[in-house]
Motif scaffolding. Structure first.
Motif, PDB file in Angstrom:
ATOM      1  N   GLY A  10      38.102  47.782  23.274  1.00 26.31           N
ATOM      2  CA  GLY A  10      39.250  47.623  23.351  1.00 26.31           C
ATOM      3  C   GLY A  10      40.191  48.856  23.221  1.00 26.31           C
ATOM      4  N   GLY A  13      43.876  49.057  23.794  1.00 22.90           N
ATOM      5  CA  GLY A  13      44.671  48.124  22.951  1.00 22.90           C
ATOM      6  C   GLY A  13      45.792  48.884  22.163  1.00 22.90           C
ATOM      7  N   GLN A  14      46.395  48.111  21.248  1.00 28.27           N
ATOM      8  CA  GLN A  14      47.607  48.511  20.431  1.00 28.27           C
ATOM      9  C   GLN A  14      46.703  49.223  19.087  1.00 28.27           C
ATOM     10  N   ILE A  15      45.819  48.555  18.671  1.00 30.05           N
ATOM     11  CA  ILE A  15      45.286  49.400  17.287  1.00 30.05           C
ATOM     12  C   ILE A  15      44.580  50.563  17.404  1.00 30.05           C
ATOM     13  N   ASP A  41      36.983  49.821  27.546  1.00 31.87           N
ATOM     14  CA  ASP A  41      37.825  48.491  27.849  1.00 31.87           C
ATOM     15  C   ASP A  41      37.518  47.655  29.059  1.00 31.87           C
ATOM     16  N   LEU A  87      37.225  46.379  18.413  1.00 31.83           N
ATOM     17  CA  LEU A  87      38.743  46.127  18.530  1.00 31.83           C
ATOM     18  C   LEU A  87      38.746  45.336  19.559  1.00 31.83           C
ATOM     19  N   VAL A 129      36.773  44.487  13.829  1.00 30.78           N
ATOM     20  CA  VAL A 129      38.109  44.077  13.518  1.00 30.78           C
ATOM     21  C   VAL A 129      38.783  43.069  14.403  1.00 30.78           C
ATOM     22  N   ASN A 131      39.413  39.690  15.878  1.00 32.61           N
ATOM     23  CA  ASN A 131      39.172  38.319  15.230  1.00 32.61           C
ATOM     24  C   ASN A 131      38.694  37.248  16.255  1.00 32.61           C
ATOM     25  N   HIS A 203      38.702  36.307   6.845  1.00 35.05           N
ATOM     26  CA  HIS A 203      40.026  36.806   7.295  1.00 35.05           C
ATOM     27  C   HIS A 203      40.760  35.725   7.957  1.00 35.05           C
TER      28      HIS A 203
HETATM   29  P1  NAI Z   1      45.035  44.175  22.055  1.00 40.86           P
HETATM   30  O1  NAI Z   1      45.327  42.937  22.633  1.00 40.86           O
HETATM   31  O2  NAI Z   1      46.240  45.180  21.964  1.00 40.86           O
HETATM   32  O3  NAI Z   1      43.908  44.950  22.414  1.00 40.86           O
HETATM   33  C1  NAI Z   1      42.619  44.465  22.717  1.00 40.86           C
HETATM   34  C2  NAI Z   1      42.113  45.276  23.687  1.00 40.86           C
HETATM   35  O4  NAI Z   1      40.772  44.794  23.745  1.00 40.86           O
HETATM   36  C3  NAI Z   1      42.767  44.956  25.318  1.00 40.86           C
HETATM   37  O5  NAI Z   1      42.973  46.216  25.806  1.00 40.86           O
HETATM   38  C4  NAI Z   1      41.712  44.152  25.931  1.00 40.86           C
HETATM   39  O6  NAI Z   1      41.711  44.346  27.231  1.00 40.86           O
HETATM   40  C5  NAI Z   1      40.586  44.763  25.185  1.00 40.86           C
HETATM   41  N1  NAI Z   1      39.303  43.854  25.703  1.00 40.86           N
HETATM   42  C6  NAI Z   1      39.179  42.354  25.725  1.00 40.86           C
HETATM   43  N2  NAI Z   1      37.916  42.148  25.882  1.00 40.86           N
HETATM   44  C7  NAI Z   1      37.050  43.339  26.036  1.00 40.86           C
HETATM   45  C8  NAI Z   1      35.791  43.267  26.124  1.00 40.86           C
HETATM   46  N3  NAI Z   1      34.875  42.380  26.376  1.00 40.86           N
HETATM   47  N4  NAI Z   1      35.164  44.872  26.074  1.00 40.86           N
HETATM   48  C9  NAI Z   1      36.261  45.724  25.922  1.00 40.86           C
HETATM   49  N5  NAI Z   1      37.317  45.764  25.527  1.00 40.86           N
HETATM   50  C10 NAI Z   1      37.856  44.133  25.637  1.00 40.86           C
HETATM   51  O7  NAI Z   1      45.002  43.747  20.597  1.00 40.86           O
HETATM   52  P2  NAI Z   1      45.056  44.654  19.113  1.00 40.86           P
HETATM   53  O8  NAI Z   1      46.405  44.417  18.372  1.00 40.86           O
HETATM   54  O9  NAI Z   1      44.592  46.241  19.268  1.00 40.86           O
HETATM   55  O10 NAI Z   1      44.081  44.136  18.199  1.00 40.86           O
HETATM   56  C11 NAI Z   1      42.652  43.860  18.400  1.00 40.86           C
HETATM   57  C12 NAI Z   1      42.027  42.815  17.771  1.00 40.86           C
HETATM   58  O11 NAI Z   1      42.197  42.996  16.200  1.00 40.86           O
HETATM   59  C13 NAI Z   1      42.574  41.358  17.881  1.00 40.86           C
HETATM   60  O12 NAI Z   1      41.503  40.487  17.862  1.00 40.86           O
HETATM   61  C14 NAI Z   1      43.346  41.037  16.543  1.00 40.86           C
HETATM   62  O13 NAI Z   1      43.297  39.832  16.340  1.00 40.86           O
HETATM   63  C15 NAI Z   1      42.508  41.853  15.437  1.00 40.86           C
HETATM   64  N6  NAI Z   1      42.919  42.441  14.188  1.00 40.86           N
HETATM   65  C16 NAI Z   1      42.178  42.009  13.277  1.00 40.86           C
HETATM   66  C17 NAI Z   1      42.728  42.391  11.869  1.00 40.86           C
HETATM   67  C18 NAI Z   1      42.178  42.519  10.922  1.00 40.86           C
HETATM   68  O14 NAI Z   1      42.651  42.733   9.639  1.00 40.86           O
HETATM   69  N7  NAI Z   1      40.933  42.055  10.967  1.00 40.86           N
HETATM   70  C19 NAI Z   1      44.324  42.973  11.888  1.00 40.86           C
HETATM   71  C20 NAI Z   1      45.046  43.133  13.182  1.00 40.86           C
HETATM   72  C21 NAI Z   1      44.336  42.614  14.541  1.00 40.86           C
END
Ligand code: NAI
Length: 376
Positions: A10, A13-15, A41, A87, A129, A131, A203
Motif C-alpha cells: 500500500g 496510499g495515504q498512511i 502497490d 498497509l 495495519v 483492516n 480493532h
Molecule cells: P489507502 O486506500 O490510501 O491506501 C491503500 C493502498 O493499498 C492503495 O494505494 C491501494 O492501491 C493499495 N493496495 C490495494 N491492494 C493492494 C495489494 N494487493 N498489494 C499492495 N497494495 C495494495 O488507505 P490508507 O488510508 O493508507 O489505509 C490503509 C489501511 O489501513 C486501510 O485498510 C485502513 O482501513 C487501515 N487503517 C487501519 C488503522 C488501524 O488502526 N489499524 C488506522 C487507519 C487505517
C-alpha cells in the motif's frame, strides 16, 4: 553497516505518505539503522508510486535511507524483507459491511502471507495495519507457517494513543482550571506522564478501551487518574453497544471507539497522519527500543496469554517489548501484572467472540465454505 530491508505494501496510499518521512528520518528504526525501503502497490497505482519515489528523492533525507524501490512486482518487494508493514488493501467505503470488507481483504492477506513464506527473511517481523487488522493478521500468519508466530502483530496502538491523547486533554484542562478534586498544581502533563491503560480485543467497535488503572505522573509521583479527574463517570467503561453520545464525548471509552468514524466523517478520508505515527511508535517500541518496562497495546497471538483469551487468536493485549538488540530484535511479553476488572473481562469476552466469528468468516471465504485456518 547494517541495512534493514523493509517492505511497505500500500506504498502509494495515504498512511504510507505520512509514514515514509518518519522512516526516512530515522524516527522509526533509529538513527543508527539504514533502511532499504520497498514500496509495493498494485498496477493502477504505479504512476503514483513513481511520483512518491521522486518526492523521496526531492526531500533530501539525510542518512537513514539507503535506497528506495517503488514497485508493483510483489516478489522484488518481499525478497529478503526483514520487516513487512502491511498497509495495502481496500479501505472501508461508506455503507460497507464488515463482511464485505473482509471478503475484499483476506484474499490480499493470503497472498501477502505466501510472499512472506516464500521470499522474506526467516525472521521477518510483520505489522498489519490494513483492516480488518486482527483477522488479516491471522490470515497472514496462517499463510506464512514457517515464520514464528511471535513475529506477527497488528496495529491497535492508534486506539491506545487516542486514549492517551484524550486523557491528557481532559487532565490538562482540569489542571488549568484549578478544579482538580485535590488542590494539585502541576506543569502541563505530557504523553510520558500517563500509564496503566490498554486497548483489549479486536480493532473494531467491540474493542475495550480500559482506563480502569490509569495513573498520571503528577509532580514526579504516579497518582490514580481520579486524583485529577475526581470520580468522573467519563472514565467508566461503556458497553460497546450502548447508544453513543453525540460525537462520543460523554465517556472516554465511547470517544475512543468513535474517533475513527468522527475523523472519517470530517475529513472524508480515514485517519492517516495519526495512523502513521502510531505505526512508527509500534515498530519503534517493538524493534528498536531498549526495554523500558513501558506497557503498550499491541495486537498479537493469544498463545500463552495469562488473561484467559483462547489460544490461536490474534487479539490486542497489554505487552512489554523486550531487549531488541542484535538477534533478539523483536521480543515482547504479555504484561501479566495487568488486572482485568469484571467490566473489562465481560466486554473482552464479547470482542473475543467477534474475533472468533471473523476467523470463521475469513477462512470460510478463503476455503470456499470450510473454516479451518490450517487450510487458509
Ligand atoms: P489507502 O486506500 O490510501 O491506501 C491503500 C493502498 O493499498 C492503495 O494505494 C491501494 O492501491 C493499495 N493496495 C490495494 N491492494 C493492494 C495489494 N494487493 N498489494 C499492495 N497494495 C495494495 O488507505 P490508507 O488510508 O493508507 O489505509 C490503509 C489501511 O489501513 C486501510 O485498510 C485502513 O482501513 C487501515 N487503517 C487501519 C488503522 C488501524 O488502526 N489499524 C488506522 C487507519 C487505517
Amino acid at each position: 553497516m547494517v541495512v534493514l530491508q523493509v517492505v511497505v505494501t500500500g506504498g502509494a496510499g495515504q498512511i504510507a505518505y505520512s509514514l515514509i518521512p518518519l522512516i526516512a528520518r530515522g524516527l522509526v528504526f533509529g538513527p543508527a539503522t539504514r533502511v532499504h525501503l520497498r514500496l509495493l502497490d498494485i498496477p493502477p497505482a504505479a504512476q503514483a508510486l513513481e511520483a512518491i519515489v521522486m518526492e523521496i528523492q526531492d526531500s533530501l533525507f539525510p542518512t537513514a535511507l539507503e535506497g528506495v524501490l517503488g514497485t508493483t512486482d510483489e516478489v522484488r518487494a518481499f525478497e529478503g524483507a526483514q520487516v513487512a508493514i502491511l498497509l495495502g488493501g481496500f479501505p472501508r467505503k461508506p455503507g460497507m459491511e464488515r463482511g464485505q470488507l473482509m471478503a475484499k481483504n483476506v484474499g490480499i492477506m493470503k497472498r501477502m502471507g505466501q510472499l512472506l513464506e516464500r521470499h522474506a527473511s526467516r525472521d521477518c517481523k510483520a505489522l498489519v495495519v490494513a483492516n480488518p487488522a486482527a483477522t488479516n493478521c491471522l490470515v497472514l500468519a496462517a499463510n506464512a507457517p514457517s515464520l514464528p508466530r511471535k513475529n506477527f502483530s497488528f496495529l491497535s496502538r492508534l486506539d491506545h494513543e487516542r486514549m492517551v491523547g484524550m486523557l491528557l486533554e481532559k487532565a490538562n484542562s482540569v489542571l488549568a482550571a484549578g478544579t482538580a478534586s485535590h488542590a494539585v498544581r502541576s506543569e502541563r502533563l505530557r504523553p510520558a506522564d500517563v500509564r496503566g491503560l490498554c486497548i483489549w480485543g479486536n480493532h473494531s467497535d467491540s474493542q475495550v478501551p480500559d482506563a480502569s488503572s490509569v495513573e498520571f505522573c503528577l509532580n514526579g509521583n504516579w497518582v490514580p487518574a481520579q486524583t485529577i479527574l475526581g470520580d468522573s463517570p467519563w472514565l467508566k467503561l461503556q458497553d460497546a453497544n450502548a447508544v453513543a453520545g453525540a460525537g462520543g464525548g460523554d465517556y472516554l471509552s465511547e470517544a475512543v471507539r468513535n474517533r475513527g468514524a468522527v475523523i472519517l466523517a470530517a475529513r472524508k478520508l480515514s485517519s492517516a497522519m495519526s495512523a502513521a505515527n502510531a505505526t512508527a511508535a509500534h515498530l519503534g517500541d517493538w524493534l528498536c527500543s531498549p526495554p523500558t518496562g513501558k506497557t503498550v497495546s499491541m495486537g498479537v497471538f493469544s498463545d500463552g496469554n495469562p488473561f484467559g483469551v483462547p489460544e490461536g487468536l490474534v487479539c490486542s493485549f497489554p505487552v512489554q517489548c523486550g531487549d531488541l538488540s542484535g538477534a533478539n530484535r523483536g521480543g515482547w511479553n504479555f504484561d501479566s501484572d495487568f488486572r482485568l476488572t469484571e467490566d473489562v473481562s465481560r466486554q473482552l469476552a464479547v470482542s473475543v467472540a467477534e474475533l472468533e466469528e471473523e476467523r470463521e468468516m475469513a477462512f470460510s471465504i478463503l476455503n470456499g465454505g470450510q473454516s479451518t485456518p490450517s487450510e487458509g
